[in-house]
Design a protein around this motif. Sequence first.
Motif, PDB file in Angstrom:
ATOM      1  N   TYR A 127       0.820  -1.218   0.000  1.00  0.00           N
ATOM      2  CA  TYR A 127       0.000   0.000   0.000  1.00  0.00           C
ATOM      3  C   TYR A 127       0.854   1.270   0.000  1.00  0.00           C
ATOM      4  CZ  TYR A 127      -3.060   3.717   1.539  1.00  0.00           C
ATOM      5  OH  TYR A 127      -3.720   4.916   1.632  1.00  0.00           O
ATOM      6  N   ARG A 128       1.775   1.361   0.920  1.00  0.00           N
ATOM      7  CA  ARG A 128       2.563   2.599   1.049  1.00  0.00           C
ATOM      8  C   ARG A 128       3.361   2.909  -0.220  1.00  0.00           C
ATOM      9  NH1 ARG A 128       4.941   3.798   6.727  1.00  0.00           N
ATOM     10  NH2 ARG A 128       2.747   3.381   6.978  1.00  0.00           N
ATOM     11  N   SER A 129       4.020   1.889  -0.771  1.00  0.00           N
ATOM     12  CA  SER A 129       4.823   2.131  -1.976  1.00  0.00           C
ATOM     13  C   SER A 129       3.932   2.465  -3.176  1.00  0.00           C
ATOM     14  CB  SER A 129       5.729   0.941  -2.289  1.00  0.00           C
ATOM     15  OG  SER A 129       4.963  -0.192  -2.618  1.00  0.00           O
ATOM     16  N   ARG A 153       1.061   4.051  -3.015  1.00  0.00           N
ATOM     17  CA  ARG A 153       0.616   5.441  -2.809  1.00  0.00           C
ATOM     18  C   ARG A 153       1.713   6.421  -3.230  1.00  0.00           C
ATOM     19  NH1 ARG A 153      -2.861   8.285  -2.806  1.00  0.00           N
ATOM     20  NH2 ARG A 153      -2.863   9.380  -0.847  1.00  0.00           N
ATOM     21  N   GLU A 154       2.969   6.075  -2.933  1.00  0.00           N
ATOM     22  CA  GLU A 154       4.086   6.947  -3.333  1.00  0.00           C
ATOM     23  C   GLU A 154       4.279   6.931  -4.848  1.00  0.00           C
ATOM     24  OE1 GLU A 154       7.383   5.474  -1.046  1.00  0.00           O
ATOM     25  OE2 GLU A 154       6.538   6.224   0.845  1.00  0.00           O
ATOM     26  N   SER A 206      -6.318   7.238  -1.979  1.00  0.00           N
ATOM     27  CA  SER A 206      -5.911   6.133  -1.107  1.00  0.00           C
ATOM     28  C   SER A 206      -6.883   4.956  -1.207  1.00  0.00           C
ATOM     29  CB  SER A 206      -5.784   6.605   0.336  1.00  0.00           C
ATOM     30  OG  SER A 206      -7.024   7.120   0.795  1.00  0.00           O
TER      31      SER A 206
END
Length: 197
Positions: free
Chosen positions: A49-51, A53-54, A61
């Motif tokens: 998820y985090r990567s 989003r980046e 989101s």
Amino acid sequence: MRVTLNASAEQAKRLVALQAAFAQVCNALAPLVQQNRMWNRVTLHHLAYRSLREQFPQMGSQMVCNAIYSVSRTARLVFQHPASPFHLSRYQGKPLPTLHFSDRCPVYFDRHTLSVKDGALSMYTLDGRMRFLLSVSEEDERSFREKKLREIVLSRKKDGAFELVFWFGDALEEEAARAPLAPPGQIPDYVKVEAAA
């Protein structure tokens, strides 16, 4: 419930862009599935998820979460369905193939990214919400108020028109709501299964 959207040329262009961006997120996640032989939705979310989003800041989101769901769901169909020609059992000791989503892949929505109220539909796009008037029956309107909405899928038909499919169900119908968009064991035409290099 199926609803064909009466989209203007400008709205259709925005939906095509959303569909292509959604496919990009799915394709960024697909190698992780292939390398780790894993497609559990929660695990994928924690890993990627985090990567994602980046890497895709233009995607909201919740839409990234929906893309993770799409990849998880498709990988389950491709690698776990007993009738799939790419069933996991065929790859003992060999690398799995990689999924590749076309720009026409379905886009998954949820209550955060799409809402229906008083005959009006509001949906997420890359450049803000888009609104449509819906002509739905009283019974369909009641479904939105009273039934649990399990899945919302936007797809583009062969004639270029966009269609939304709403899956409703209670706890007893949960399995039916998870039925794949393609017949059992058939790989959907929006995804290619590419042999590992």
